[in-house]
Design a protein around this motif. Structure first.
Motif, PDB file in Angstrom:
ATOM      1  N   ARG A 175       0.898  -1.206   0.053  1.00 16.51           N
ATOM      2  CA  ARG A 175      -0.026   0.132  -0.105  1.00 16.51           C
ATOM      3  C   ARG A 175       0.792   1.249  -0.117  1.00 16.51           C
ATOM      4  O   ARG A 175       0.637   2.178  -0.630  1.00 16.51           O
TER       5      ARG A 175
ATOM      6  N   GLU B 230       2.356   1.740  -3.353  1.00 16.62           N
ATOM      7  CA  GLU B 230       1.296   2.295  -4.481  1.00 16.62           C
ATOM      8  C   GLU B 230       1.225   3.682  -3.922  1.00 16.62           C
ATOM      9  O   GLU B 230       1.000   4.337  -5.181  1.00 16.62           O
TER      10      GLU B 230
ATOM     11  N   THR C 209       2.016  -0.470  -9.190  1.00 15.35           N
ATOM     12  CA  THR C 209       0.505  -0.346  -9.489  1.00 15.35           C
ATOM     13  C   THR C 209      -0.068  -1.657  -8.865  1.00 15.35           C
ATOM     14  O   THR C 209       0.497  -2.530  -9.143  1.00 15.35           O
ATOM     15  N   ARG C 210      -1.347  -1.413  -8.658  1.00 12.52           N
ATOM     16  CA  ARG C 210      -2.053  -2.762  -8.091  1.00 12.52           C
ATOM     17  C   ARG C 210      -3.025  -2.884  -8.970  1.00 12.52           C
ATOM     18  O   ARG C 210      -3.944  -1.947  -9.502  1.00 12.52           O
TER      19      ARG C 210
ATOM     20  N   TYR D 171       0.679  -6.874  -8.723  1.00 13.27           N
ATOM     21  CA  TYR D 171       1.563  -5.883  -8.283  1.00 13.27           C
ATOM     22  C   TYR D 171       2.463  -5.748  -9.438  1.00 13.27           C
ATOM     23  O   TYR D 171       3.290  -6.641  -9.684  1.00 13.27           O
TER      24      TYR D 171
ATOM     25  N   THR E 204       5.986   0.722 -11.488  1.00 13.55           N
ATOM     26  CA  THR E 204       5.726   1.618 -12.371  1.00 13.55           C
ATOM     27  C   THR E 204       7.231   2.334 -12.989  1.00 13.55           C
ATOM     28  O   THR E 204       8.158   1.479 -12.455  1.00 13.55           O
TER      29      THR E 204
END
Length: 146
Positions: A85, A88, A94-95, A107, A110
């Motif tokens: 978390r 992110e 990214t999830r 997951y 980026t």
């Protein structure tokens, strides 16, 4: 006095970033990336698993939560969830939720996370390559105090 746009204010603040200064916001980022689990997640997302040559890393790829949990021996579900978390939130990964049965959550790094992945992966490889030297130095240091 002319009003500055948000972009101009950010550019001005960016010139002032100096992690050696106590109030610099980049210290928060250094604190985040120096966390053991953050570093290991970033390194794991670019790894295809154990390899005889530890300097060899697979291409960064998306991984499921369970894959990451299995790859990171000793991480609790709570810690892995908190770490993912936070990464992110910082824009490092990214999830993606795919509506399958059961739901698939992956997951992936980026571009920003990928740039940090290369640095963290290098530190991991360095630590593995030099652990014997560090252990020998610790032993020598400890024996001279005895």
């Amino acid at each position: 006095m002319p009003t500055k746009t948000v972009a101009q204010q950010r550019a001005e603040a960016k010139m002032d970033y100096d992690a050696f200064l106590a109030r610099c916001p980049s210290r928060q980022l250094l604190d985040r990336i120096s966390d053991k689990w953050v570093a290991l997640v970033l390194a794991a997302l670019g790894s295809d698993g154990p390899h005889p040559d530890s300097t060899c890393a697979g291409e960064p790829r998306a991984m499921r939560y369970s894959e990451l949990g299995a790859r990171l021996a000793g991480v609790s579900q709570k810690m892995l969830t908190q770490t993912l978390r936070a990464l992110e939130r910082d824009g490092l990964l990214t999830r993606t939720v795919t509506p399958t049965v059961p739901v698939t959550v992956t997951y992936e790094l980026t571009d920003l996370g990928l740039s940090l992945h290369h640095v963290v992966r290098g530190i991991k490889v360095w630590a593995e390559a030099h652990m014997d030297d560090v252990l020998a130095n610790r032993e020598a240091y400890d024996s001279r105090d005895a």
